[in-house]
Motif scaffolding. Structure first.
Motif, PDB file in Angstrom:
ATOM      1  N   ASP A 217       0.884  -1.181  -0.021  1.00  0.00           N
ATOM      2  CA  ASP A 217      -0.052  -0.059  -0.004  1.00  0.00           C
ATOM      3  C   ASP A 217       1.080   1.347   0.114  1.00  0.00           C
ATOM      4  N   PRO A 218       1.168   1.896  -1.175  1.00  0.00           N
ATOM      5  CA  PRO A 218       1.976   3.074  -1.109  1.00  0.00           C
ATOM      6  C   PRO A 218       1.521   4.297  -0.405  1.00  0.00           C
ATOM      7  N   MET A 219       0.397   4.296  -0.190  1.00  0.00           N
ATOM      8  CA  MET A 219      -0.203   5.545   0.499  1.00  0.00           C
ATOM      9  C   MET A 219      -0.040   5.502   1.897  1.00  0.00           C
ATOM     10  N   THR A 220       0.053   4.421   2.832  1.00  0.00           N
ATOM     11  CA  THR A 220       0.385   4.232   4.034  1.00  0.00           C
ATOM     12  C   THR A 220       1.920   4.201   4.046  1.00  0.00           C
TER      13      THR A 220
ATOM     14  N   HIS B 174       0.074  12.478  -2.051  1.00  0.00           N
ATOM     15  CA  HIS B 174      -1.399  12.752  -2.273  1.00  0.00           C
ATOM     16  C   HIS B 174      -1.655  13.214  -3.584  1.00  0.00           C
TER      17      HIS B 174
ATOM     18  N   SER C 224      -1.834   9.450  -8.489  1.00  0.00           N
ATOM     19  CA  SER C 224      -2.683   8.702  -8.393  1.00  0.00           C
ATOM     20  C   SER C 224      -2.387   7.440  -7.745  1.00  0.00           C
ATOM     21  N   GLY C 225      -3.365   6.667  -7.495  1.00  0.00           N
ATOM     22  CA  GLY C 225      -2.573   5.268  -6.729  1.00  0.00           C
ATOM     23  C   GLY C 225      -1.610   4.441  -7.417  1.00  0.00           C
ATOM     24  N   GLY C 226      -1.778   4.362  -8.961  1.00  0.00           N
ATOM     25  CA  GLY C 226      -1.051   3.792  -9.759  1.00  0.00           C
ATOM     26  C   GLY C 226       0.353   4.290 -10.010  1.00  0.00           C
TER      27      GLY C 226
ATOM     28  N   ARG D  93       1.629   6.539  -7.497  1.00  0.00           N
ATOM     29  CA  ARG D  93       2.328   6.132  -6.042  1.00  0.00           C
ATOM     30  C   ARG D  93       2.819   4.767  -5.933  1.00  0.00           C
ATOM     31  N   GLN D  94       2.227   3.904  -6.673  1.00  0.00           N
ATOM     32  CA  GLN D  94       2.899   2.498  -6.683  1.00  0.00           C
ATOM     33  C   GLN D  94       4.299   2.530  -7.331  1.00  0.00           C
TER      34      GLN D  94
ATOM     35  N   THR E 258      -0.604  -4.357  -7.906  1.00  0.00           N
ATOM     36  CA  THR E 258      -2.081  -4.382  -7.427  1.00  0.00           C
ATOM     37  C   THR E 258      -2.749  -3.494  -8.047  1.00  0.00           C
ATOM     38  N   ALA E 259      -2.115  -2.147  -7.694  1.00  0.00           N
ATOM     39  CA  ALA E 259      -2.846  -0.909  -8.185  1.00  0.00           C
ATOM     40  C   ALA E 259      -2.877  -0.560  -9.664  1.00  0.00           C
TER      41      ALA E 259
END
Length: 334
Positions: A100-103, A155, A158-160, A162-163, A185-186
């Motif tokens: 989980d890159p956001m955390t 932030h 995007s999720g991808g 950040r990964q 995954t993302a």
């Protein structure tokens, strides 16, 4: 004479967590070796022990967790090392891409600062030179307009994206061992293919050894040399990727493969009935026994040993039933 010592050796690794409901035996007696340029895929359902195995190797277990066994990096046991010595290895010789890159990324620091800090710490670079290297790493994982976006905060991606930043950070020091926990995954299918190709190039250019934790058997087929199938904190089967996909020897492995969508079949997808075991109260026998269609009494009562399938085989499996029995029962429609 060339050094043939594996880059990484894991011996009898077990992980236990203390909880109010009693001990949780998350990982039990895991063994594997990894050489330069090799990729090991670790697959299994959520809760099977895949991620906890890697967190234990990196000294990143939760406070209520303890690890036993050995994790040897060039013969040096990483378990129990003082934090300062372990920090000199983590992020430099052994790097990890978290799920989980956001955390995992610090929301209060720009991507530039988080990346340059790695190079300043492990490579002794100045801030300006580290920034140039960081931009090159972002370019390598296809971050558009990397020179500008390196100053963004997590932030703002995007999720991808950040990964991809996480992957770029892990590759900064050109590690000997890269541990990738669900790295695609993302990402959409096109970007997944790009990341897989990037990892292949890293191995080709630097001889990096990779541990790939994933539920995506397509990624395993495209990247991995060997595959370790885990269930209930134990290794059910360990074999070459070719043998896992074409000659699976364990009922759980066969169940996972049967559940894959196929273009040449119609009708409902196959599934493995039941639920994973309660890790607070594992059965005395095989952890898969409650869900296995080939189960017999000894499976419930006695844990099968992980052993060589045949004298000339590289496949290891933990199952009481001979493969010939499984083949015959499947042919009979059992």
């Amino acid at each position: 004479m060339a050094d043939t010592t594996p880059v990484l050796q894991v011996r009898d690794l077990s992980v236990q967590f203390r909880t109010n409901d009693g001990p949780v035996y998350a990982v039990n007696h895991v063994d594997f070796e990894l050489g330069r340029g090799q990729t090991l895929g670790i697959v299994g359902e959520s809760g099977s022990g895949k991620s906890q195995t890697m967190l234990a190797m990196m000294g990143l277990l939760a406070r209520n967790g303890t690890a036993s066994g050995e994790v040897l990096h060039h013969g040096r046991n990483l378990l129990g090392l003082p934090a300062a010595e372990l920090n000199a290895v983590r992020g430099d010789r052994i790097a990890m891409i978290f799920q989980d890159p956001m955390t995992s990324l610090n929301p209060y620091l720009s991507v530039e600062r988080q990346m340059t800090e790695v190079l300043e710490l492990h490579r002794g670079l100045g801030r300006r030179e580290a920034r140039v290297r960081a931009i090159q790493a972002l370019d390598a994982v296809k971050i558009p307009d990397a020179k500008r976006r390196i100053d963004f905060y997590p932030h703002e991606f995007s999720g991808g994206m950040r990964q991809r930043v996480m992957i770029a950070m892990a590759l900064l020091c050109e590690p000997e061992v890269l541990i990738a926990d669900e790295p695609t995954t993302a990402l959409d299918a096109t970007v997944q293919a790009q990341i897989t190709q990037l990892l292949r190039e890293l191995q080709r250019d630097h001889g990096t050894a990779i541990v790939m934790i994933t539920h995506d058997l397509g990624v395993v087929a495209g990247l991995c040399d060997d595959v370790m199938v885990m269930y209930g904190g134990r290794v059910m089967e360990h074999a070459s990727a070719d043998d896992i996909f074409h000659r699976p020897s364990h009922p759980y492995t066969r169940g996972l493969l049967a559940a894959l969508p196929r273009l040449d079949t119609t009708g409902p997808l196959a599934s493995i009935p039941g639920n994973p075991p309660n890790m607070n109260a594992l059965p005395p026998g095989c952890p898969f026994s409650a869900r296995c269609r080939f189960v017999e009494q000894r499976c419930v009562a006695t844990m099968p040993m992980l052993q060589q399938l045949a004298p000339t085989s590289r496949t290891l499996r933990a199952c009481h039933r001979p493969v010939a029995d499984l083949d015959a029962m499947e042919a009979a429609g059992v």
